[in-house]
Design a protein around this motif. Structure first.
Motif, PDB file in Angstrom:
ATOM      1  N   VAL A  51       0.832  -1.207   0.000  1.00 26.23           N
ATOM      2  CA  VAL A  51       0.000   0.000   0.000  1.00 26.23           C
ATOM      3  C   VAL A  51       0.863   1.253   0.000  1.00 26.23           C
ATOM      4  N   THR A  52       1.949   1.241   0.766  1.00 26.93           N
ATOM      5  CA  THR A  52       2.795   2.431   0.860  1.00 26.93           C
ATOM      6  C   THR A  52       3.906   2.455  -0.177  1.00 26.93           C
ATOM      7  N   ALA A  53       4.159   1.338  -0.837  1.00 31.06           N
ATOM      8  CA  ALA A  53       5.241   1.264  -1.818  1.00 31.06           C
ATOM      9  C   ALA A  53       4.781   1.863  -3.138  1.00 31.06           C
ATOM     10  N   ASP A  54       5.376   2.990  -3.505  1.00 29.10           N
ATOM     11  CA  ASP A  54       4.973   3.658  -4.741  1.00 29.10           C
ATOM     12  C   ASP A  54       5.864   3.185  -5.885  1.00 29.10           C
ATOM     13  N   GLY A 342       5.311  10.884  -3.722  1.00 32.72           N
ATOM     14  CA  GLY A 342       5.108   9.546  -3.221  1.00 32.72           C
ATOM     15  C   GLY A 342       3.851   9.391  -2.392  1.00 32.72           C
ATOM     16  N   ARG A 343       3.878   8.467  -1.460  1.00 36.33           N
ATOM     17  CA  ARG A 343       2.733   8.150  -0.612  1.00 36.33           C
ATOM     18  C   ARG A 343       3.132   8.311   0.855  1.00 36.33           C
ATOM     19  N   PRO A 344       2.171   8.574   1.711  1.00 32.82           N
ATOM     20  CA  PRO A 344       2.497   8.625   3.150  1.00 32.82           C
ATOM     21  C   PRO A 344       2.835   7.231   3.672  1.00 32.82           C
ATOM     22  N   ASP A 345       3.484   7.182   4.829  1.00 27.33           N
ATOM     23  CA  ASP A 345       3.843   5.900   5.427  1.00 27.33           C
ATOM     24  C   ASP A 345       2.725   5.324   6.278  1.00 27.33           C
ATOM     25  N   SER A 346       1.628   6.070   6.415  1.00 26.06           N
ATOM     26  CA  SER A 346       0.542   5.622   7.283  1.00 26.06           C
ATOM     27  C   SER A 346      -0.777   5.601   6.518  1.00 26.06           C
ATOM     28  N   TYR A 347      -1.645   4.666   6.886  1.00 28.43           N
ATOM     29  CA  TYR A 347      -2.984   4.562   6.311  1.00 28.43           C
ATOM     30  C   TYR A 347      -3.834   3.712   7.233  1.00 28.43           C
ATOM     31  N   ASP A 348      -5.102   3.613   6.959  1.00 29.96           N
ATOM     32  CA  ASP A 348      -6.001   2.806   7.782  1.00 29.96           C
ATOM     33  C   ASP A 348      -5.786   1.334   7.422  1.00 29.96           C
ATOM     34  N   LYS A 349      -4.967   0.645   8.203  1.00 34.60           N
ATOM     35  CA  LYS A 349      -4.607  -0.729   7.879  1.00 34.60           C
ATOM     36  C   LYS A 349      -5.755  -1.707   8.107  1.00 34.60           C
ATOM     37  N   LYS A 350      -6.606  -1.416   9.045  1.00 32.32           N
ATOM     38  CA  LYS A 350      -7.737  -2.313   9.294  1.00 32.32           C
ATOM     39  C   LYS A 350      -8.718  -2.272   8.141  1.00 32.32           C
ATOM     40  N   GLY A 351      -9.004  -1.058   7.641  1.00 38.46           N
ATOM     41  CA  GLY A 351      -9.938  -0.908   6.537  1.00 38.46           C
ATOM     42  C   GLY A 351     -11.383  -1.069   6.971  1.00 38.46           C
ATOM     43  N   LEU A 352     -12.256  -0.931   6.006  1.00 39.29           N
ATOM     44  CA  LEU A 352     -13.693  -1.069   6.257  1.00 39.29           C
ATOM     45  C   LEU A 352     -14.179  -2.385   5.667  1.00 39.29           C
ATOM     46  N   LYS A 353     -14.983  -3.102   6.445  1.00 38.07           N
ATOM     47  CA  LYS A 353     -15.432  -4.449   6.079  1.00 38.07           C
ATOM     48  C   LYS A 353     -16.757  -4.388   5.326  1.00 38.07           C
ATOM     49  N   VAL A 354     -16.826  -5.140   4.237  1.00 37.35           N
ATOM     50  CA  VAL A 354     -18.065  -5.251   3.451  1.00 37.35           C
ATOM     51  C   VAL A 354     -18.222  -6.702   3.013  1.00 37.35           C
ATOM     52  N   THR A 355     -19.415  -7.245   3.189  1.00 40.21           N
ATOM     53  CA  THR A 355     -19.729  -8.583   2.681  1.00 40.21           C
ATOM     54  C   THR A 355     -20.723  -8.449   1.535  1.00 40.21           C
ATOM     55  N   ILE A 356     -20.348  -8.971   0.381  1.00 43.92           N
ATOM     56  CA  ILE A 356     -21.245  -8.935  -0.778  1.00 43.92           C
ATOM     57  C   ILE A 356     -22.229 -10.087  -0.645  1.00 43.92           C
ATOM     58  N   PRO A 357     -23.522  -9.839  -0.803  1.00 46.87           N
ATOM     59  CA  PRO A 357     -24.515 -10.912  -0.635  1.00 46.87           C
ATOM     60  C   PRO A 357     -24.259 -12.080  -1.592  1.00 46.87           C
ATOM     61  N   LYS A 358     -24.769 -13.228  -1.220  1.00 45.49           N
ATOM     62  CA  LYS A 358     -24.634 -14.409  -2.067  1.00 45.49           C
ATOM     63  C   LYS A 358     -25.469 -14.284  -3.333  1.00 45.49           C
ATOM     64  N   LYS A 359     -25.029 -14.986  -4.352  1.00 36.71           N
ATOM     65  CA  LYS A 359     -25.828 -15.157  -5.559  1.00 36.71           C
ATOM     66  C   LYS A 359     -25.700 -16.631  -5.938  1.00 36.71           C
ATOM     67  N   ASP A 360     -26.587 -17.427  -5.354  1.00 33.67           N
ATOM     68  CA  ASP A 360     -26.468 -18.886  -5.486  1.00 33.67           C
ATOM     69  C   ASP A 360     -26.852 -19.365  -6.881  1.00 33.67           C
TER      70      ASP A 360
END
Length: 928
Positions: A51-54, A342-360
């Motif tokens: 993520v930080t490697a440009d 370049g890019r900063p050395d810090s970012y939100d490493k946890k991130g935001l969680k999303v689950t895409i619904p099933k399509k059976d």
């Protein structure tokens, strides 16, 4: 560690030459008790974050030499490992003050890191240069600085950039006051080669770097053994810092880097505000707050909390819609800003969680269609690009096939008899270069296959018992072809009749010999639906036995053979008038025949093969149903009797100079014992010499044919072998290449053996033999995915690296991208070996196909390259149809037996190579 004095160079011991064995296992000179770490997970190196490697950054890996239990040189109260770390830390800190540069260290504390792991780590962080920091040691008078750079072999860019760095570094150290010992390159003293055949570099880290196409140098900054060098350059933090700064400025000069003046403004940290499924298809919307000094934003996604972030898109705005996620998956999203600095050395490493619904996607049915096939049907998705069919017996579902069109049925032709299977199906959709997957509807559909019954063969003899008629039950499979096989006495079965689909199911055999017992049996087959070269066979039917009446006994001068035919034994040697019956009898009673090696008479001035000559070479496999007998002829005889192990006559052959005989019509994979005795025809009577000692041989093990070893059996055999050797399957290597477990590996072996038309036990047995059960240890490394030593000709040549080969020729190999091909490199390597074996084995005109493509990066050779087997060619075809013939010294073409002319053929030159493959690997595997 004791330091060695090297007269001309005085190079530190940690970078001296050791055994060269390829990219994944370049060196084997670990310290006692130390473990070679895999580079990408090396806990001692600076962590790499994609993520930080440009990509615009120049990436420099700084390597403090030695460490941990390896102190390096010791002198004047100092340890080299400590001073190396001080200088390297100052070097790294100074380089970090330049614009658009990212610096990584192979270790930042007092740890030992294996030499191969250091350069592998440099490759994992996509290094532009590798700089190894060392100090010299020699006699008290030796002093000054020198730098080592790559030779001109293999990669000219690494050579030229390395030379530039070396010259600049040496100039900087001279300016610091150090005496110049110049900058040098050095070739391997052992004659080790790079994959292109050019001479390798002498020093391990330079060689390892170049194999990754990275310019690597070794800085020998001063002599730790020199009191003046220590006093002037090493005995304080300020002095080691000055040396590190001089090195850093020289590296920066080599890459045209500019020192930061404080005016640069990196972007601020991006604050995520929202990520959720939009409610439409698979779309996920992500938004964030504007970051200071940002010119654009990079969106990253990972699968699950423990996954690795990968970039999925870029935008100048503060929101992004992801349309490339698969249904039913849980993803984490994060965003980082960038600009020209370049890019900063810090970012939100946890991130935001999303689950895409099933399509059976619902699988509708699975039906046993007979003779090794199950037909699976599912609902149609009109938007699908294609489908993937999965199957399980127990445990988790595994892929059966990927269908690259919008269909609703698939016939699985890899099923076993009397087995329960459950199937499910996923759809996939191609969109903007991405593949999106649906989910499957649980629990799937199930089916239990039957035994594919063959039915009953019925025979009816004619009134005179000189012919027999047959009829049999019609198979439930309408597209099968029927065959009747016959054997005479104890001979082998041969096909005598074939009925195509729809033909009348009757046959009358009239081609019979008198006084012979015949056995008959039936089976049927069909061609594969997906691979027409593949044939599916039923089991054999019951056996019908029939004996023809005897005919008149042959005359006194006629001998009856074991096959029921007759030949004349009235062959008379020239008569010496002085001879009498008594003298002939005395001569013959003193005479015996000696067995000979099949391979002794074919040496020539152009033949450099060191042939073996042991008991296996007296009676050699000529085919699945024949054996070749070899003896040394004797003088003044009429011919030779061939006897079985009990002394019973099989046949006679005429001619005093006769030295071989081929016994035909034998049973497959059966051992026969023979004796030879000479005879002399004198005055209408046969006089016999002594019998030879017995000699035995076993009919050949064919490379081609139906597999006897299933994936689970091969895995069970492998596990039993490695557990006794105190090591395990190398999942840490092959998880990245498509085979995370031995079950996955053996499944691929079975699939590729079937694809090539060869037996899985032969392919897997050879893999185990060639690699030491995947432990490797020679010139070839595990990470090459080269399981048959293809291209490895000895002398340090590691042969083909199938990871690189797959990446370069991905399209010709049937993959969508280099990454997809590399991720399946285990299959690519196994397929190459299977095709190679298949070509050797194809004496039936049905050789595996291969094609030529234009070479990329001149690898593995200049001009054209062959896929899927880089060593494929028509020169292989048909020269080793049997496992025993895979040994060059045991191949009938090498010996001249097959066509009467010497030509060296076969896979390996080891003595009894093919016999060992059977007795030490294949047979134990089939018993497991």
């Amino acid at each position: 560690m004791q330091k060695k004095k090297i007269a001309a160079a005085f190079i530190a011991a940690a970078v001296t030459m050791t055994t060269f064995s390829g990219v994944g296992g370049l060196l084997n000179n670990r310290m006692p008790g130390e473990t070679e770490a895999r580079a990408a997970t090396d806990p001692y190196g600076t962590p790499y974050d994609p993520v930080t490697a440009d990509p615009n950054d120049t990436v420099i890996v700084v390597d403090p030499g030695h460490g941990g239990s390896d102190s390096g040189a010791v002198g004047n109260g100092y340890k080299e490992k400590d001073l190396n770390l001080d200088i390297a830390s100052a070097l790294s800190e100074r380089l970090s003050q330049y614009r658009n540069v990212r610096v990584y260290m192979t270790r930042s504390e007092d740890y030992y890191v294996g030499l191969t792991a250091r350069t592998d780590y440099a490759a994992s962080v996509k290094a532009d240069a590798f700089v190894s920091v060392h100090l010299n040691s020699a006699g008290a008078s030796a002093h000054g600085a020198e730098v080592w750079y790559p030779n001109a072999s293999y990669d000219s860019k690494a050579h030229s950039k390395g030379a530039e760095m070396a010259e600049n570094v040496l100039d900087g150290l001279i300016d610091l006051g150090l005496f110049s010992r110049n900058f040098h390159s050095k070739n391997s003293s052992a004659g080790s080669k790079y994959p292109d055949g050019s001479i390798a570099d002498y020093y391990a880290v330079i060689r390892g770097s170049k194999l990754h196409h990275i310019p690597g140098i070794i800085i020998e900054g001063a002599f730790i053994s020199s009191k003046s060098d220590v006093k002037n350059f090493l005995n304080s933090d300020d002095k080691t810092e000055a040396m590190g700064i001089a090195d850093a400025d020289a590296i920066a000069k080599s890459f045209d880097l500019t020192l930061s003046d404080g005016s640069e403004q990196l972007p601020g940290v991006t604050t995520l505000t929202f990520a959720a499924h939009t409610g439409e298809a698979n779309k996920v919307k992500i938004s964030w707050k504007q970051a200071a000094n940002a010119s654009e934003y990079l969106v990253f996604r990972k699968t699950g909390a423990k996954g690795s972030y990968k970039e999925i898109g870029r935008t100048a705005g503060t929101e992004y819609t992801d349309e490339t996620g698969s249904y039913g998956k849980t993803y984490y999203y994060t965003v980082i800003a960038r600009n020209n600095y370049g890019r900063p050395d810090s970012y939100d490493k946890k991130g935001l969680k999303v689950t895409i619904p099933k399509k059976d996607l619902e699988a509708k049915s699975a039906v046993d269609n007979g003779l090794g096939r199950v037909k699976v049907t599912w609902e149609k998705d009109p938007n699908a690009t294609g489908y993937r069919v999965y199957r399980k017996t127990t445990g988790s579902f595994k892929k059966v096939t990927t269908i690259q069109h919008n269909s609703t049925t698939y016939t699985d032709e890899t099923v076993a008899k009397n087995t329960s299977y459950t199937y499910c199906v996923k759809a996939y959709y191609k969109m903007n270069g991405s593949t999106i997957w649906s989910t499957y509807k649980s629990p799937g559909v199930s089916v239990t296959t039957d035994s594919d019954p063959i039915g009953t063969l019925t025979g009816s003899a004619a009134a005179d018992n000189k012919s027999i008629s047959f009829s049999w039950d019609k198979s439930a499979d309408p597209d099968v072809t029927y065959r009747i096989y016959r054997k005479a006495g104890e001979g082998s079965y041969e096909r005598v009749f074939q009925a195509a689909p729809g033909a009348e199911l009757k046959y009358t055999d009239t081609d019979l010999l008198a006084g012979t017992t015949y056995s008959y049996r039936l089976r049927f087959f069909r061609k594969g639906l997906h691979d027409t070269k593949k044939t599916f066979w039923s089991s054999y039917s019951n056996v019908v036995t029939f004996t023809t009446p005897q005919e008149e006994t042959p005359s006194e001068n006629t001998e009856t053979t074991s096959q029921g035919t007759s030949m004349s034994a009235n062959v008379t040697a020239p008569v010496d008038p002085a001879e009498t019956s008594a003298s002939v009898s005395a001569y013959m009673s003193s005479l015996s025949v000696q067995w000979r090696s099949a391979y002794t008479p074919v040496r020539s001035s152009g033949d450099r093969t060191d042939y073996d000559a042991d008991e296996k070479d007296y009676v050699t496999p000529a085919s699945e149903t024949s054996l070749a007998l070899h003896w040394t002829p004797v003088n003044d005889v009429s011919g030779y009797q061939i006897l079985d192990g009990n002394g019973k006559r099989i046949t006679s052959v005429s001619g005093a100079d006769r030295n071989s005989y081929t016994a035909k019509g034998l049973k497959k994979r059966t051992t026969y014992t023979y004796m030879i005795r000479p005879f002399r025809r004198f005055n209408g009577k046969n006089y016999f010499g002594n019998r030879s000692t017995p000699a035995s041989g076993t009919t050949a093990y064919a490379v081609k044919g139906a597999s006897s070893a299933q994936p689970a059996q091969m895995a069970r055999y492998y596990n039993s072998k490695v557990s006794s050797r105190n090591f395990t399957y190398p999942s840490d290597v092959y998880s990245s290449y498509g085979a995370p477990s031995i079950d996955d590996f053996t499944r691929i072996v079975y699939e590729e053996a079937t694809r090539a038309g060869i037996k899985s036990e032969v392919l897997f047995g050879q893999i185990c033999k060639e690699t030491g059960f995947l432990k490797f240890g020679g010139d070839v490394s595990a990470a090459q995915c080269n399981f048959g030593g293809i291209g490895a000709t000895g002398g340090g040549n590691p042969g083909i690296d199938f990871v690189r080969y797959a990446s370069l020729y991905y399209s010709a190999l049937g993959y969508d991208s280099p990454e997809a091909a590399a991720a399946d490199a285990v299959r690519v390597g196994i397929r190459a070996q299977a095709v190679h074996l298949g070509l050797y084995a194809s004496n039936d005109g049905k050789a595996p196909s291969f094609s030529h493509v234009t070479a990329v990066e001149d690898y593995p050779n200049i001009g054209t390259v062959v896929v899927p087997d880089p060593r494929a060619g028509s020169w292989l075809v048909g020269y080793a149809p049997y496992v025993e013939w895979l040994g060059i010294k045991d191949n009938h073409y090498t010996t001249g037996e097959a066509d009467g002319a010497f030509t060296s053929k076969g896979w390996a030159s080891a003595n009894n190579y093919g016999y060992s493959l059977i007795s030490d690997y294949i047979e134990p595997m089939l018993r497991s």
